[in-house]
Design a protein around this motif. Structure first.
Motif, mmCIF file in Angstrom:
data_model
loop_
_atom_site.group_PDB
_atom_site.id
_atom_site.type_symbol
_atom_site.label_atom_id
_atom_site.label_comp_id
_atom_site.label_asym_id
_atom_site.label_seq_id
_atom_site.Cartn_x
_atom_site.Cartn_y
_atom_site.Cartn_z
ATOM 1 N N TYR A 269 0.848 -1.195 0.000
ATOM 2 C CA TYR A 269 0.000 0.000 0.000
ATOM 3 C C TYR A 269 0.891 1.254 0.000
ATOM 4 C CZ TYR A 269 -3.376 -3.528 1.484
ATOM 5 O OH TYR A 269 -4.165 -4.653 1.566
ATOM 6 N N PRO A 270 1.545 1.529 -1.117
ATOM 7 C CA PRO A 270 2.554 2.604 -1.154
ATOM 8 C C PRO A 270 2.013 4.003 -0.864
ATOM 9 C CG PRO A 270 2.055 1.778 -3.368
ATOM 10 C CD PRO A 270 1.417 0.827 -2.410
ATOM 11 N N LYS A 271 0.720 4.232 -1.044
ATOM 12 C CA LYS A 271 0.146 5.562 -0.810
ATOM 13 C C LYS A 271 -0.335 5.754 0.630
ATOM 14 C CE LYS A 271 -1.270 6.362 -5.591
ATOM 15 N NZ LYS A 271 -2.398 6.704 -6.505
ATOM 16 N N ASP A 272 -0.324 4.683 1.419
ATOM 17 C CA ASP A 272 -0.740 4.808 2.819
ATOM 18 C C ASP A 272 0.344 5.509 3.632
ATOM 19 O OD1 ASP A 272 -3.020 3.498 2.085
ATOM 20 O OD2 ASP A 272 -2.747 1.777 3.424
ATOM 21 N N ASN A 273 -0.062 6.080 4.759
ATOM 22 C CA ASN A 273 0.831 6.867 5.608
ATOM 23 C C ASN A 273 1.074 6.162 6.940
ATOM 24 O OD1 ASN A 273 0.794 9.350 3.807
ATOM 25 N ND2 ASN A 273 -1.383 9.125 4.277
ATOM 26 N N ILE A 274 2.108 6.614 7.658
ATOM 27 C CA ILE A 274 2.540 5.945 8.883
ATOM 28 C C ILE A 274 2.702 6.949 10.031
ATOM 29 C CG2 ILE A 274 4.277 4.456 9.950
ATOM 30 C CD1 ILE A 274 2.972 3.116 7.550
ATOM 31 N N LEU A 275 2.169 6.565 11.183
ATOM 32 C CA LEU A 275 2.472 7.226 12.463
ATOM 33 C C LEU A 275 3.052 6.139 13.358
ATOM 34 C CD1 LEU A 275 2.306 9.380 14.722
ATOM 35 C CD2 LEU A 275 -0.095 8.725 15.044
ATOM 36 N N ALA A 276 4.310 6.270 13.744
ATOM 37 C CA ALA A 276 4.975 5.197 14.492
ATOM 38 C C ALA A 276 5.829 5.773 15.610
ATOM 39 C CB ALA A 276 5.831 4.350 13.548
ATOM 40 N N GLU A 277 6.158 4.906 16.563
ATOM 41 C CA GLU A 277 6.863 5.360 17.765
ATOM 42 C C GLU A 277 8.293 5.788 17.481
ATOM 43 O OE1 GLU A 277 7.922 3.985 22.327
ATOM 44 O OE2 GLU A 277 7.087 2.515 20.947
ATOM 45 N N GLU A 278 9.041 4.961 16.764
ATOM 46 C CA GLU A 278 10.478 5.185 16.639
ATOM 47 C C GLU A 278 10.839 6.037 15.415
ATOM 48 O OE1 GLU A 278 11.819 4.337 19.257
ATOM 49 O OE2 GLU A 278 10.490 2.777 20.009
ATOM 50 N N ASN A 279 12.033 6.631 15.497
ATOM 51 C CA ASN A 279 12.646 7.344 14.361
ATOM 52 C C ASN A 279 11.807 8.519 13.850
ATOM 53 O OD1 ASN A 279 14.829 5.544 14.413
ATOM 54 N ND2 ASN A 279 13.785 4.119 13.027
ATOM 55 N N ASN A 280 10.980 9.081 14.724
ATOM 56 C CA ASN A 280 10.227 10.295 14.396
ATOM 57 C C ASN A 280 9.370 10.141 13.137
ATOM 58 O OD1 ASN A 280 9.556 12.948 15.195
ATOM 59 N ND2 ASN A 280 10.920 13.813 13.654
ATOM 60 N N VAL A 281 8.747 8.991 12.970
ATOM 61 C CA VAL A 281 7.828 8.765 11.845
ATOM 62 C C VAL A 281 6.468 9.293 12.278
ATOM 63 C CG1 VAL A 281 6.784 7.060 10.320
ATOM 64 C CG2 VAL A 281 9.123 6.731 11.133
ATOM 65 N N ARG A 282 6.104 10.472 11.792
ATOM 66 C CA ARG A 282 4.926 11.169 12.308
ATOM 67 C C ARG A 282 4.043 11.689 11.182
ATOM 68 N NH1 ARG A 282 7.078 9.096 16.093
ATOM 69 N NH2 ARG A 282 7.791 10.090 18.022
ATOM 70 N N HIS A 283 2.971 10.985 10.872
ATOM 71 C CA HIS A 283 1.936 11.502 9.977
ATOM 72 C C HIS A 283 0.675 11.702 10.806
ATOM 73 C CE1 HIS A 283 0.023 12.149 6.022
ATOM 74 N NE2 HIS A 283 -1.063 11.683 6.619
ATOM 75 N N GLU A 284 -0.066 12.767 10.544
ATOM 76 C CA GLU A 284 -1.278 13.032 11.308
ATOM 77 C C GLU A 284 -2.272 11.890 11.126
ATOM 78 O OE1 GLU A 284 -2.853 17.082 11.590
ATOM 79 O OE2 GLU A 284 -1.211 17.695 10.270
ATOM 80 N N TRP A 285 -2.792 11.394 12.231
ATOM 81 C CA TRP A 285 -3.598 10.184 12.237
ATOM 82 C C TRP A 285 -4.912 10.312 11.472
ATOM 83 C CZ3 TRP A 285 -8.451 9.609 14.718
ATOM 84 C CH2 TRP A 285 -8.910 10.772 15.336
ATOM 85 N N ASN A 286 -5.393 11.544 11.298
ATOM 86 C CA ASN A 286 -6.713 11.747 10.704
ATOM 87 C C ASN A 286 -6.656 12.334 9.293
ATOM 88 O OD1 ASN A 286 -5.789 14.239 11.498
ATOM 89 N ND2 ASN A 286 -7.646 14.842 12.599
ATOM 90 N N LYS A 287 -5.520 12.211 8.637
ATOM 91 C CA LYS A 287 -5.383 12.715 7.270
ATOM 92 C C LYS A 287 -4.966 11.583 6.342
ATOM 93 C CE LYS A 287 -4.496 17.533 8.466
ATOM 94 N NZ LYS A 287 -3.605 18.705 8.305
ATOM 95 N N GLY A 288 -5.945 11.057 5.572
ATOM 96 C CA GLY A 288 -5.669 9.966 4.649
ATOM 97 C C GLY A 288 -5.752 8.609 5.311
ATOM 98 N N ASN A 289 -5.148 7.619 4.653
ATOM 99 C CA ASN A 289 -5.059 6.262 5.195
ATOM 100 C C ASN A 289 -3.808 6.170 6.060
ATOM 101 O OD1 ASN A 289 -7.234 5.823 3.524
ATOM 102 N ND2 ASN A 289 -6.145 4.534 2.074
#
Length: 256
Positions: free
Chosen positions: A58-78
């Motif tokens: 799912y290359p267009k999906d986004n990620i919010l994760a704990e490590e390595n400052n991976v931060r996408h807003e949880w309510n914008k997109g997939n």
């Protein structure tokens, strides 16, 4: 959605197998903000594995994760919300009582969550359009019980300081437990082994349980009674919605 859900169940079990295979290797341990806030190379490697598998399919999906400052807003997109190892101190010190967690949102709507207790091979999964299961056992929605018949799970410091009246509430229950992992603890609430959970956590700590909990009759709020912001570390409570009156009786802003 079913295809994505089945993919997620396979992926979280793959992550668990990866952790078990790595456990005998020498760990690299780093301190984050304080001595008991730790991260290992395995946390980061598991997260990389999960993200890689998601992006491959799912290359267009986004990620919010704990490590390595991976931060996408949880309510914008997939958005996939990932906690690669929840209970890292337990993982380091005990080699048990830790979980892997994955949650999936579309425009802020929770579609499903998963909590995987790796060492006990127990997977909580579902929420959204899916029934909630503990492995092959379908979990039933919460049925009202008296507080004095139930256990409460709480962050130890918050309980000791009677934060917002948590200790007052616990005094009317069977007692307090502390497991050192948000997902491990909230799984016990979902499974009916505890009445509620109180802690000071981040979005990746509560995202999966919040989705499954809504299906089973639970809600997750801050101790001030608001929806969590899914951005910062906040003091939260996870409890049966129909027992909100009991919560209001004990959990109050000015109690300490």
């Amino acid at each position: 959605m079913k295809r994505k859900f089945e993919f997620a169940k396979g992926l979280i079990r793959e992550a668990g197998a990866f952790i078990i295979n790595k456990m005998m290797d020498k760990m690299q341990i780093q301190m984050k903000e304080r001595f008991d806030d730790l991260v290992t190379n395995i946390d980061k490697e598991v997260q990389d594995l999960i993200i890689s598998r998601i992006k491959d399919l799912y290359p267009k999906d986004n990620i919010l994760a704990e490590e390595n400052n991976v931060r996408h807003e949880w309510n914008k997109g997939n958005v996939w919300v990932i906690d690669p190892i929840d209970g890292t101190v337990n993982f380091i010190a005990q080699k048990s009582d830790f979980v892997v967690m994955v949650a999936y949102f579309e425009e802020g709507v929770g579609r499903f969550g998963l909590i995987y207790d790796v060492m006990n091979d127990v997977l909580y999964s579902g929420g959204g359009d899916f029934l909630v299961y503990r492995n092959q056992e379908k979990l039933s929605p919460y049925k009202k019980k008296e507080l004095h018949q139930m256990l409460v799970i709480s962050n130890a410091k918050m309980f000791a300081e009677n934060d917002h009246g948590i200790a007052d509430l616990v005094s009317h229950s069977l007692g307090c437990r502390n497991y050192g992992s948000a997902g491990f603890s909230m799984g016990r609430v979902l499974n009916g082994q505890a009445w509620a959970y109180f802690s000071y956590v981040y979005p990746w700590d509560y995202a999966a349980a919040s989705i499954m909990g809504e299906t089973l009759g639970y809600q997750l709020l801050t101790l001030s009674g608001e929806k969590p912001d899914f951005k910062t570390r906040q003091k939260i409570m996870f409890f049966p919605t129909i027992d909100e009156e009991v919560i209001h009786q004990f959990i109050q802003e000015n109690k300490k």
